[in-house]
Write a protein that holds these residues in place. Sequence first.
Motif, PDB file in Angstrom:
ATOM      1  N   GLY A  14       0.895  -1.219   0.078  1.00  0.00           N
ATOM      2  CA  GLY A  14       0.083   0.015   0.078  1.00  0.00           C
ATOM      3  C   GLY A  14       0.754   1.082  -0.002  1.00  0.00           C
ATOM      4  N   ALA A  15       1.815   1.299   0.803  1.00  0.00           N
ATOM      5  CA  ALA A  15       2.905   2.379   0.809  1.00  0.00           C
ATOM      6  C   ALA A  15       3.596   2.647  -0.611  1.00  0.00           C
ATOM      7  CB  ALA A  15       3.871   2.198   1.803  1.00  0.00           C
ATOM      8  N   LEU A  16       3.614   1.521  -1.253  1.00  0.00           N
ATOM      9  CA  LEU A  16       4.214   1.512  -2.620  1.00  0.00           C
ATOM     10  C   LEU A  16       3.270   2.262  -3.447  1.00  0.00           C
ATOM     11  CD1 LEU A  16       6.303  -1.726  -2.991  1.00  0.00           C
ATOM     12  CD2 LEU A  16       7.254   0.794  -2.634  1.00  0.00           C
ATOM     13  N   ILE A  17       2.124   1.801  -3.583  1.00  0.00           N
ATOM     14  CA  ILE A  17       0.817   2.270  -4.332  1.00  0.00           C
ATOM     15  C   ILE A  17       0.660   3.588  -4.046  1.00  0.00           C
ATOM     16  CG2 ILE A  17      -1.358   1.738  -5.299  1.00  0.00           C
ATOM     17  CD1 ILE A  17      -0.732  -1.405  -4.560  1.00  0.00           C
ATOM     18  N   PHE A  18       0.348   4.007  -2.778  1.00  0.00           N
ATOM     19  CA  PHE A  18      -0.200   5.053  -2.416  1.00  0.00           C
ATOM     20  C   PHE A  18       0.942   6.222  -1.655  1.00  0.00           C
ATOM     21  CE2 PHE A  18      -4.123   2.594  -2.444  1.00  0.00           C
ATOM     22  CZ  PHE A  18      -4.843   3.167  -3.377  1.00  0.00           C
ATOM     23  N   PRO A  19       1.338   7.273  -2.143  1.00  0.00           N
ATOM     24  CA  PRO A  19       1.914   8.103  -1.355  1.00  0.00           C
ATOM     25  C   PRO A  19       1.698   8.435   0.038  1.00  0.00           C
ATOM     26  CG  PRO A  19       0.939   9.626  -2.781  1.00  0.00           C
ATOM     27  CD  PRO A  19       0.228   7.901  -2.971  1.00  0.00           C
ATOM     28  N   ASP A  20       2.629   8.653   0.753  1.00  0.00           N
ATOM     29  CA  ASP A  20       2.628   9.321   2.276  1.00  0.00           C
ATOM     30  C   ASP A  20       2.644  10.638   2.252  1.00  0.00           C
ATOM     31  OD1 ASP A  20       5.687   8.155   3.731  1.00  0.00           O
ATOM     32  OD2 ASP A  20       5.302   9.188   1.978  1.00  0.00           O
ATOM     33  N   LYS A  21       2.913  11.254   1.229  1.00  0.00           N
ATOM     34  CA  LYS A  21       3.089  12.607   1.152  1.00  0.00           C
ATOM     35  C   LYS A  21       2.029  13.195   0.251  1.00  0.00           C
ATOM     36  CE  LYS A  21       7.836  13.483   2.462  1.00  0.00           C
ATOM     37  NZ  LYS A  21       9.048  14.092   2.087  1.00  0.00           N
ATOM     38  N   CYS A  22       1.431  14.299   0.364  1.00  0.00           N
ATOM     39  CA  CYS A  22       0.272  15.160  -0.491  1.00  0.00           C
ATOM     40  C   CYS A  22       1.044  15.252  -1.786  1.00  0.00           C
ATOM     41  CB  CYS A  22      -0.122  16.267   0.044  1.00  0.00           C
ATOM     42  SG  CYS A  22      -1.404  17.269  -0.868  1.00  0.00           S
ATOM     43  N   LEU A  23       0.350  14.814  -2.955  1.00  0.00           N
ATOM     44  CA  LEU A  23       0.961  15.168  -4.195  1.00  0.00           C
ATOM     45  C   LEU A  23       0.648  16.517  -4.530  1.00  0.00           C
ATOM     46  CD1 LEU A  23      -0.584  12.164  -6.309  1.00  0.00           C
ATOM     47  CD2 LEU A  23       1.766  12.502  -5.468  1.00  0.00           C
ATOM     48  N   GLY A  24      -0.131  17.287  -3.942  1.00  0.00           N
ATOM     49  CA  GLY A  24      -0.180  18.767  -4.112  1.00  0.00           C
ATOM     50  C   GLY A  24       0.752  19.704  -3.447  1.00  0.00           C
ATOM     51  N   CYS A  25       1.175  19.646  -2.098  1.00  0.00           N
ATOM     52  CA  CYS A  25       2.019  20.430  -1.444  1.00  0.00           C
ATOM     53  C   CYS A  25       3.020  19.580  -0.767  1.00  0.00           C
ATOM     54  CB  CYS A  25       1.185  21.013  -0.269  1.00  0.00           C
ATOM     55  SG  CYS A  25       0.558  19.950   1.149  1.00  0.00           S
ATOM     56  N   GLY A  26       3.119  18.227  -0.752  1.00  0.00           N
ATOM     57  CA  GLY A  26       4.357  17.813  -0.140  1.00  0.00           C
ATOM     58  C   GLY A  26       4.139  17.298   1.153  1.00  0.00           C
ATOM     59  N   LYS A  27       3.210  17.840   2.011  1.00  0.00           N
ATOM     60  CA  LYS A  27       3.024  17.612   3.348  1.00  0.00           C
ATOM     61  C   LYS A  27       2.594  16.154   3.676  1.00  0.00           C
ATOM     62  CE  LYS A  27       1.733  22.221   4.669  1.00  0.00           C
ATOM     63  NZ  LYS A  27       0.740  23.143   5.370  1.00  0.00           N
ATOM     64  N   TYR A  28       2.862  15.488   4.678  1.00  0.00           N
ATOM     65  CA  TYR A  28       2.532  14.173   5.193  1.00  0.00           C
ATOM     66  C   TYR A  28       0.850  14.159   5.213  1.00  0.00           C
ATOM     67  CZ  TYR A  28       7.218  12.722   5.592  1.00  0.00           C
ATOM     68  OH  TYR A  28       8.349  12.169   5.426  1.00  0.00           O
ATOM     69  N   ILE A  29       0.524  12.984   4.648  1.00  0.00           N
ATOM     70  CA  ILE A  29      -1.056  12.997   4.817  1.00  0.00           C
ATOM     71  C   ILE A  29      -1.207  12.093   5.992  1.00  0.00           C
ATOM     72  CG2 ILE A  29      -3.297  11.624   3.915  1.00  0.00           C
ATOM     73  CD1 ILE A  29      -1.848  12.019   1.134  1.00  0.00           C
ATOM     74  N   GLU A  34     -12.880   9.391   4.099  1.00  0.00           N
ATOM     75  CA  GLU A  34     -13.793   8.527   2.914  1.00  0.00           C
ATOM     76  C   GLU A  34     -13.700   8.964   1.615  1.00  0.00           C
ATOM     77  OE1 GLU A  34     -17.747   8.643   4.234  1.00  0.00           O
ATOM     78  OE2 GLU A  34     -17.485   7.648   5.948  1.00  0.00           O
ATOM     79  N   ASN A  35     -12.968  10.134   1.307  1.00  0.00           N
ATOM     80  CA  ASN A  35     -12.860  10.666  -0.174  1.00  0.00           C
ATOM     81  C   ASN A  35     -11.808   9.879  -0.636  1.00  0.00           C
ATOM     82  OD1 ASN A  35     -12.195  11.983  -2.355  1.00  0.00           O
ATOM     83  ND2 ASN A  35     -12.484  13.997  -1.802  1.00  0.00           N
ATOM     84  N   PRO A  36     -11.977   8.980  -1.768  1.00  0.00           N
ATOM     85  CA  PRO A  36     -10.806   8.056  -2.336  1.00  0.00           C
ATOM     86  C   PRO A  36      -9.678   8.798  -2.694  1.00  0.00           C
ATOM     87  CG  PRO A  36     -12.834   7.594  -3.373  1.00  0.00           C
ATOM     88  CD  PRO A  36     -13.268   8.629  -2.628  1.00  0.00           C
ATOM     89  N   LEU A  37      -9.816  10.199  -3.041  1.00  0.00           N
ATOM     90  CA  LEU A  37      -8.540  10.909  -3.232  1.00  0.00           C
ATOM     91  C   LEU A  37      -7.716  11.527  -2.153  1.00  0.00           C
ATOM     92  CD1 LEU A  37     -10.164  13.134  -6.186  1.00  0.00           C
ATOM     93  CD2 LEU A  37      -7.888  12.014  -6.419  1.00  0.00           C
ATOM     94  N   SER A  38      -8.167  11.188  -0.782  1.00  0.00           N
ATOM     95  CA  SER A  38      -7.783  11.829   0.503  1.00  0.00           C
ATOM     96  C   SER A  38      -6.323  10.759   0.694  1.00  0.00           C
ATOM     97  CB  SER A  38      -8.349  11.663   1.771  1.00  0.00           C
ATOM     98  OG  SER A  38      -8.877  10.208   1.742  1.00  0.00           O
ATOM     99  N   VAL A  39      -6.167   9.729  -0.040  1.00  0.00           N
ATOM    100  CA  VAL A  39      -4.760   9.055   0.058  1.00  0.00           C
ATOM    101  C   VAL A  39      -3.933   9.621  -0.884  1.00  0.00           C
ATOM    102  CG1 VAL A  39      -6.122   6.927   0.464  1.00  0.00           C
ATOM    103  CG2 VAL A  39      -5.383   7.611  -1.840  1.00  0.00           C
ATOM    104  N   CYS A  40      -4.074  10.730  -1.643  1.00  0.00           N
ATOM    105  CA  CYS A  40      -2.968  11.278  -2.605  1.00  0.00           C
ATOM    106  C   CYS A  40      -2.929  12.552  -2.325  1.00  0.00           C
ATOM    107  CB  CYS A  40      -3.244  11.339  -4.110  1.00  0.00           C
ATOM    108  SG  CYS A  40      -3.506   9.643  -4.488  1.00  0.00           S
ATOM    109  N   PHE A  41      -4.127  13.418  -1.672  1.00  0.00           N
ATOM    110  CA  PHE A  41      -4.001  14.759  -1.342  1.00  0.00           C
ATOM    111  C   PHE A  41      -4.210  14.897   0.233  1.00  0.00           C
ATOM    112  CE2 PHE A  41      -4.795  14.709  -5.636  1.00  0.00           C
ATOM    113  CZ  PHE A  41      -3.750  15.482  -6.336  1.00  0.00           C
TER     114      PHE A  41
END
Length: 255
Positions: A14-29, A34-41
């Motif tokens: 899962g860590a390989l598939i989904f980033p642990d940092k926001c793709l928008g600002c680089g901060k850690y998520i 429940e929003n599917p996009l919250s794993v990326c932003f």
Amino acid sequence: MIRKLAKAAVAGMGALIFPDKCLGCGKYIKKPTENPLSVCFCLTCLGQGMPVFDHPFCPACGRCFESGPDHLCGACLETPMAMQSVRAAFVYKGMIQRALGLFKYQSKLSLARPFERHLFQAFATHFDMDHFHLIMPIPLHGSKAKKRGFNQSYFLVRNFPRLYKDAYDRPPPWRIDISGLARVRATISQTGLDHKARKKNLTQAFACPNPARIKGKHILLVDDVFTTGATCDAAAQTLLAAGAAGVSALVLARA
């Protein structure tokens, strides 16, 4: 012990598939929602706006209106499109515009899974899912596919059969078709072209290698972004000329 190792392996994948940092600002998520996009932003970036496609809109081309009831837009009244209807998951502005750029041009493929879930929800919301025979992602020309390395439209729809089966506990009545429509002519980028230039750019860009597979079928085209609609409409015209019974389009974002 085995269960713990399996759980750790899944977490690692899962860590390989989904980033642990926001793709928008680089901060850690910190914690996905429940929003599917919250794993990326992160929540801050998501708060910049990912407007959901919703009424009121043109029932033909899907152009959104600020207020009032659904009604045909002026463009559709003047020059109807070949497609029966166009629907979307999002309106193409705010953070979704940036996210699509990251996905399409910077190969942030971790966005594919949450995008497809939003798109599948739009499919279920705006269409009779049992009406179609074939779902066709808009194809890329071979030269562009080689350069980009993937077809973003296919990545948006490749898991639709599984999502349908999970939701309805039966196989879908349609299938994903990636060979019934081909991009046979390389075209320049549509970015920056007006509607007339876009239509000219797409002249004879598509072909149906085997019209017998198309004849009598109701087809749903899938693409990432719908602006003037020239690409989807050119594809629809080709499919209808090959004998399709009807063509509609589902896109991730509608400009």
